[in-house]
Scaffold this active site. Structure first.
Site, PDB file in Angstrom:
ATOM      1  N   ASP A 101     -12.295   5.411   0.643  1.00 35.19           N
ATOM      2  CA  ASP A 101     -12.041   4.367   1.634  1.00 35.19           C
ATOM      3  C   ASP A 101     -12.399   4.919   3.009  1.00 35.19           C
ATOM      4  OD1 ASP A 101     -11.103   2.764  -0.380  1.00 35.19           O
ATOM      5  OD2 ASP A 101      -8.969   3.084   0.060  1.00 35.19           O
ATOM      6  N   SER A 112     -13.972  -0.083   6.066  1.00 32.32           N
ATOM      7  CA  SER A 112     -12.956  -0.884   6.745  1.00 32.32           C
ATOM      8  C   SER A 112     -13.031  -0.675   8.251  1.00 32.32           C
ATOM      9  CB  SER A 112     -11.587  -0.450   6.211  1.00 32.32           C
ATOM     10  OG  SER A 112     -10.556  -1.079   6.895  1.00 32.32           O
ATOM     11  N   HIS A 162      27.835 -22.405  -4.391  1.00 33.52           N
ATOM     12  CA  HIS A 162      26.711 -21.677  -4.995  1.00 33.52           C
ATOM     13  C   HIS A 162      27.105 -21.121  -6.356  1.00 33.52           C
ATOM     14  CE1 HIS A 162      23.854 -21.124  -1.451  1.00 33.52           C
ATOM     15  NE2 HIS A 162      24.812 -21.908  -1.008  1.00 33.52           N
TER      16      HIS A 162
END
Ligand code: HCA
Ligand code: CU
Length: 377
Positions: free
Chosen positions: A94, A138, A294
């Protein structure tokens, strides 16, 4: 949209190592890599071999593990870094370079045409040396870069036909989901390449932004366990899983979800952290139901107040009883769990007692059980 066909690039061993309390030793890295592999993440990104001798040795150690996931390393855009990365035997590299005015001025000092020349040079070098390696390019700080600069750089790189993937990075955590959607769509449309999104969480949008990237056609999302990374980190693995699960459980069924609690606990331990109480899925309160209304509904059907089934992650829900908001359905459920046969009027009376006492201080489960067992006799 690529919800059906996306991959996770798990960067706990790269971005995560940049977190304030993270310094993983070799055996910790191996443990993390094995767990993430068993979970099923597709790729593992590791710190550059140039960071330190141990970092380089650790990449080699993980490569030797022969895991299913692809091992990547992350480097600056220069040939020496590339040479050192290739030498470790990783599956992918990368490459990153800053394109925002801030990074151009204070980081590397190169103009956009110079960035393009360098990028093409480094990419061609890597491809020559390693025709089959997975290669990503990138831009760092993509969302503070000028859009025209960004597209020029991406198009020049894409035109070489040499990279597998382009990366978009919200380096300082300022992008909105709509901006991520717009930029990623544009890159997908113009280059037809796979696109990776890397988003920091400085202003709380890292998960939403990852989701927007996928909606726009991104194919790869960077995560770290618990979201650790520079400053307050990036998209958390568990948070991304929660986000995608609640869109459609099938989007995460390729992963071994029941390993998530162990993964979060392991990283918390290695970094001397507690898992935050409100963490996605694994936080201590993630499946506790409290208010009487609930509790009643959840006892009838958990999906009333649960978008995520804890059992899918090897966890269980809890109904909290010993407080002033409690209801008699929760109390009755507890009596049944204890195998006690108590009539409804008595259960309602016990519920009132709990509420009165809880106005002074909350009751433990043992105190509730004592009240119930007292009534059953
Ligand atoms: C860094 C910056 C980075 C790179 C992301 C990427 C970022 O720490 O090197 O390579 O896509 O946030 O921009 O993590
Ligand atoms: Cu980052």
């Amino acid at each position: 949209m690529s919800f059906e066909n996306y991959a996770i690039i798990e960067s706990t061993l790269r971005e995560g190592e940049q977190f304030s309390t993270a310094t993983f030793n070799t055996s910790q890295k191996i443990e993390i890599a094995r767990l993430l592999d068993a979970f099923g993440v597709e790729m593992l990104e590791m710190t550059s071999p140039l960071a330190s001798p141990q970092s380089e040795a650790d990449i080699r150690a993980i490569v030797k593990e022969n895991l299913n996931l692809k091992v990547l390393t992350h480097i600056r855009c220069n040939k020496e870094d590339a040479r050192r990365a290739l030498d470790t035997g990783v599956d992918g590299v990368d490459v990153v370079i800053g394109t925002s005015p801030q990074l151009i001025e204070h980081s590397h000092g190169r103009s956009i045409p110079e960035i393009i020349d360098l990028a093409l040079d480094v990419i061609s070098y890597i491809r020559e040396q390693a025709p089959h390696i997975i290669l990503r390019f990138s831009t760092e700080d993509s969302f503070r870069s000028r859009e025209a600069d960004l597209l020029r750089v991406y198009l020049a790189v894409a035109d070489t036909g040499l990279v597998d993937r382009l990366g978009v990075a919200d380096t300082v955590g300022i992008a909105l989901p709509s901006q991520v959607y717009q930029l990623v769509s544009q890159i997908v449309r113009l280059t037809q390449l796979d696109v990776e999104f890397h988003g920091h969480n400085d202003s709380g949008c890292a998960i939403a932004n990852a989701c927007a990237a996928l909606e726009a056609g991104a194919t790869h999302i960077d995560t770290t366990v618990l979201g650790i990374g520079e400053r307050n980190g990036i998209t958390p693995l568990g948070g991304l899983i929660a986000r995608l699960y609640t869109i459609n459980r099938a989007y995460v069924s390729k992963y071994n979800l029941s390993l998530l609690p162990e993964i979060d606990r392991t990283i918390a331990r290695f970094c001397n952290l507690d898992i935050p109480f409100n963490n996605y899925i694994t936080g201590s309160s993630a499946f506790i139901h409290k208010a009487g209304i609930h509790a009643k509904a959840v006892l009838a059907d958990p999906s009333t107040y649960e978008a995520i089934n804890p059992a899918d992650f090897g966890l269980s829900r809890e109904i909290s009883i010993g407080h002033r908001l409690t209801g008699w359905n929760a109390v009755r459920n507890r009596a049944q769990a204890l195998g006690l046969n108590i009539d409804d009027d008595t259960l309602r009376a016990i519920t009132q007692t709990i509420k009165q006492q809880a106005d002074i201080s909350t009751l433990s489960m043992q105190q509730i059980d004592d009240l119930l067992m007292g009534a059953a006799q």
